[in-house]
Design an enzyme around this catalytic site. Structure first.
Site, PDB file in Angstrom:
ATOM      1  N   HIS A 133       6.280  -9.677   4.353  1.00 56.97           N
ATOM      2  CA  HIS A 133       7.121 -10.106   5.476  1.00 56.97           C
ATOM      3  C   HIS A 133       7.520 -11.563   5.218  1.00 56.97           C
ATOM      4  O   HIS A 133       6.787 -12.300   4.557  1.00 56.97           O
ATOM      5  CB  HIS A 133       6.267  -9.996   6.744  1.00 56.97           C
ATOM      6  CG  HIS A 133       6.962 -10.299   8.029  1.00 56.97           C
ATOM      7  ND1 HIS A 133       7.168 -11.591   8.468  1.00 56.97           N
ATOM      8  CD2 HIS A 133       7.478  -9.492   8.979  1.00 56.97           C
ATOM      9  CE1 HIS A 133       7.778 -11.551   9.649  1.00 56.97           C
ATOM     10  NE2 HIS A 133       7.984 -10.286   9.983  1.00 56.97           N
ATOM     11  N   ASP A 210      -2.500 -11.096   5.359  1.00 58.51           N
ATOM     12  CA  ASP A 210      -1.655 -10.958   6.538  1.00 58.51           C
ATOM     13  C   ASP A 210      -2.015  -9.614   7.187  1.00 58.51           C
ATOM     14  O   ASP A 210      -1.670  -8.551   6.684  1.00 58.51           O
ATOM     15  CB  ASP A 210      -0.185 -10.992   6.084  1.00 58.51           C
ATOM     16  CG  ASP A 210       0.778 -10.682   7.220  1.00 58.51           C
ATOM     17  OD1 ASP A 210       0.331 -10.242   8.291  1.00 58.51           O
ATOM     18  OD2 ASP A 210       1.993 -10.865   7.010  1.00 58.51           O
ATOM     19  N   GLN A 213      -0.085  -6.027  10.604  1.00 58.94           N
ATOM     20  CA  GLN A 213       0.149  -4.593  10.787  1.00 58.94           C
ATOM     21  C   GLN A 213      -1.110  -3.760  10.581  1.00 58.94           C
ATOM     22  O   GLN A 213      -1.029  -2.532  10.553  1.00 58.94           O
ATOM     23  CB  GLN A 213       1.245  -4.105   9.829  1.00 58.94           C
ATOM     24  CG  GLN A 213       2.596  -4.733  10.048  1.00 58.94           C
ATOM     25  CD  GLN A 213       3.230  -4.366  11.393  1.00 58.94           C
ATOM     26  OE1 GLN A 213       2.790  -3.436  12.080  1.00 58.94           O
ATOM     27  NE2 GLN A 213       4.256  -5.096  11.776  1.00 58.94           N
ATOM     28  N   LYS A 236       0.779  -7.339  18.670  1.00 59.22           N
ATOM     29  CA  LYS A 236       0.801  -6.060  17.944  1.00 59.22           C
ATOM     30  C   LYS A 236      -0.499  -5.289  18.169  1.00 59.22           C
ATOM     31  O   LYS A 236      -0.696  -4.202  17.653  1.00 59.22           O
ATOM     32  CB  LYS A 236       1.020  -6.308  16.453  1.00 59.22           C
ATOM     33  CG  LYS A 236       2.393  -6.941  16.151  1.00 59.22           C
ATOM     34  CD  LYS A 236       2.624  -7.026  14.668  1.00 59.22           C
ATOM     35  CE  LYS A 236       3.690  -8.007  14.254  1.00 59.22           C
ATOM     36  NZ  LYS A 236       5.045  -7.620  14.597  1.00 59.22           N
ATOM     37  N   CYS A 374      12.569  -8.262   8.690  1.00 58.86           N
ATOM     38  CA  CYS A 374      12.055  -9.538   8.170  1.00 58.86           C
ATOM     39  C   CYS A 374      11.382  -9.337   6.816  1.00 58.86           C
ATOM     40  O   CYS A 374      10.342  -9.959   6.527  1.00 58.86           O
ATOM     41  CB  CYS A 374      11.080 -10.201   9.152  1.00 58.86           C
ATOM     42  SG  CYS A 374      11.831 -10.563  10.727  1.00 58.86           S
TER      43      CYS A 374
HETATM   44  N1  C6P Z   1       6.643  -7.962  12.126  1.00 65.93           N
HETATM   45  C1  C6P Z   1       8.140  -6.137  12.730  1.00 65.93           C
HETATM   46  O1  C6P Z   1       8.975  -5.602  13.465  1.00 65.93           O
HETATM   47  P1  C6P Z   1       4.531 -12.675  14.375  1.00 65.93           P
HETATM   48  O2  C6P Z   1       6.009 -12.672  14.597  1.00 65.93           O
HETATM   49  O3  C6P Z   1       4.008 -14.019  13.959  1.00 65.93           O
HETATM   50  O4  C6P Z   1       3.771 -12.040  15.491  1.00 65.93           O
HETATM   51  O5  C6P Z   1       4.262 -11.671  13.139  1.00 65.93           O
HETATM   52  C2  C6P Z   1       4.942 -11.887  11.927  1.00 65.93           C
HETATM   53  C3  C6P Z   1       4.621 -10.801  10.961  1.00 65.93           C
HETATM   54  C4  C6P Z   1       3.867 -11.123   9.844  1.00 65.93           C
HETATM   55  N2  C6P Z   1       3.497 -10.201   8.957  1.00 65.93           N
HETATM   56  C5  C6P Z   1       3.832  -8.908   9.104  1.00 65.93           C
HETATM   57  C6  C6P Z   1       3.365  -7.896   8.094  1.00 65.93           C
HETATM   58  C7  C6P Z   1       4.602  -8.512  10.211  1.00 65.93           C
HETATM   59  O6  C6P Z   1       4.921  -7.226  10.356  1.00 65.93           O
HETATM   60  C8  C6P Z   1       5.014  -9.482  11.156  1.00 65.93           C
HETATM   61  C9  C6P Z   1       5.901  -9.110  12.308  1.00 65.93           C
HETATM   62  C10 C6P Z   1       7.509  -7.443  13.179  1.00 65.93           C
HETATM   63  O7  C6P Z   1       7.807  -5.651  11.666  1.00 65.93           O
HETATM   64  C11 C6P Z   1       8.540  -8.411  13.652  1.00 65.93           C
HETATM   65  S1  C6P Z   1       9.585  -8.964  12.346  1.00 65.93           S
END
Ligand code: C6P
Length: 417
Positions: A133, A210, A213, A236, A374
């Site tokens: 991401h 990370d 997910q 999430k 993203c």
């Molecule tokens: N993915 C998706 O629709 P934040 O925005 O900080 O809570 O998470 C960022 C982020 C980082 N790593 C991974 C693997 C992610 O999937 C995400 C967020 C969302 O897939 C929004 S782009």
């Protein structure tokens, strides 16, 4: 998390009873019952989380660690109590290793700007994977620009699996940081984190995972993953937005300089210089998102009562069902066919732009995400501008999958005219 879970349906959860805990799921969209399949973007919130946040603001609202008055003590107790819940949830050895951040993005930036900036120099390398991401690419790019270090990328194959041999070959004594996603948001791939971490450690690198997910979809144990840092977001995980967690090994956190400066992160301040508070407060400058932390604690209680193993089994069953349906749907191609996958189905429909797919699905109440998720390098690798993505959570059912495929068939027939 563990996808080796059961592949059977019906599910291990009483999903129909659980759905009643989520008020947002009960609504109609465009005259159709909402079918919420955008859980990778954010999850809906159970009443227990909504109530915890409302109750905090209704009764206990005060700043934390600052007042001797009753409300401040209650707020501090709830805040500190939630940190212990997070610690237990990811099996971190100590609360000192659990830092509240604004989300996964905030957590990764903290590591890049504090740890990364203090150790990297020109000859060094940071290794990420091709399926990251943007939140696990851009902070490292900024850091490399600043320090002159080099960003390396471990490639994947056409099934969206990391090429392990290439990963190993990219590791060297120059590799100081390895930053990998546990689960790809755009593809669903689950990476073999423990194995990758061991190899990175052998090369002398520090490993950040990370977990955005992964945390909501199966048990996560940071000690058995053997990682040095683990980042995730509350929203999430059926919790509030604007709150996240960075787990870090205590010895590393101790040695790291603060990143954001301000209240709460200091021990003493004078114009000659300042000294820093103990962990985890050294990295929590300013008034934290107290209600968010309380809500995150409630989300963890909620998930613990259900059991992450049962959630994983249920979601794996949904993934099997959705994948089977996709294989027999003419003109549909899944992007991301790793052998170890989370319940995320990214797809294309022949001749139909993903945004049109998303719009038509919404007209019948089916919420999916479309776009680059993203993860623009992933789109580039697969030669697509965007994908449509259905991502499942604990409250999704076989009926939701039927509704998804009915809507896909409708979309295809509208475009066939
Ligand atoms: N993915 C998706 O629709 P934040 O925005 O900080 O809570 O998470 C960022 C982020 C980082 N790593 C991974 C693997 C992610 O999937 C995400 C967020 C969302 O897939 C929004 S782009």
């Amino acid at each position: 998390m563990n996808s080796a879970a059961h592949n059977q349906y019906p599910p291990a959860l009483d999903v129909y009873a659980l759905r009643a805990d989520f008020p947002a799921l009960a609504q109609q969209i465009n005259g159709h019952p909402l079918v919420y399949l955008d859980n990778s973007a954010t999850t809906q919130k159970p009443q227990a989380v909504i109530d915890a946040v409302a109750d905090f603001y209704s009764r206990d609202n005060a700043n934390v660690h600052r007042g001797v008055h009753r409300l401040s003590q209650r707020a501090s107790d709830r805040f500190d109590g939630a940190r212990e819940k997070v610690r237990a949830f990811i099996n971190a050895p100590s609360c000192a290793e659990v830092i509240f951040t604004q989300g996964t993005t905030g957590a990764i930036n903290l590591v890049a700007q504090s740890y990364g900036r203090s150790i990297l120099n020109k000859a060094d390398e940071v290794l990420v994977s091709a399926m990251e991401h943007h939140a696990n690419i851009v902070p490292w790019q900024l850091l490399c620009e600043e320090t002159g270090a080099t960003l390396k990328v471990a490639p994947m194959n056409n099934n969206a699996e990391l090429l392990l041999e290439d990963f190993t070959n990219l590791l060297s004594e120059k590799t100081r940081i390895v930053a990998l996603t546990h689960v790809s948001n755009a593809l669903g791939t689950i990476n073999p984190i423990q194995k990758l971490t061991r190899q990175a450690h052998q090369a002398g690198a520090v490993v950040l995972i990370d977990g955005a997910q992964s945390v909501a979809h199966g048990p996560v144990d940071v000690q058995s993953l053997e990682c040095d840092f683990f980042a995730f977001s509350g929203h999430k995980l059926y919790g509030p937005t604007g709150i996240g967690v960075l787990y870090g090994r205590e010895a590393l956190l101790e040695a790291m300089p603060p990143w954001l400066g301000g209240g709460d992160m200091i021990r003493t301040v004078s114009f000659e210089g300042s000294t820093w508070n103990a962990l985890p407060y050294k990295f929590e400058a300013g008034t934290p998102h107290i209600a968010g932390v309380v809500g995150l604690g409630a989300a963890i209680d909620y998930l613990d009562a259900i059991g992450l193993q049962a959630i994983s089994a249920h979601e794996q069953a949904l993934l099997v069902l959705a994948t089977q349906r996709a294989h027999s749907q003419p003109g549909m191609r899944i992007i991301g066919n790793a052998s170890d996958k989370a319940a995320i189905v990214s797809f294309e429909l022949d001749g139909i732009h993903p945004h049109d797919v998303g719009t038509i699905l919404d007209s019948v109440g089916v919420a999916i995400r479309t776009g680059h998720h993203c993860a623009m390098p992933v789109m580039e690798f697969f030669g697509v501008p965007a994908t449509a993505r259905a991502s499942f959570g604990l409250y999704n059912t076989a009926e939701d999958i039927n509704a998804l495929f009915d809507a896909i068939t409708k979309t295809q027939s509208l475009f066939a005219r």
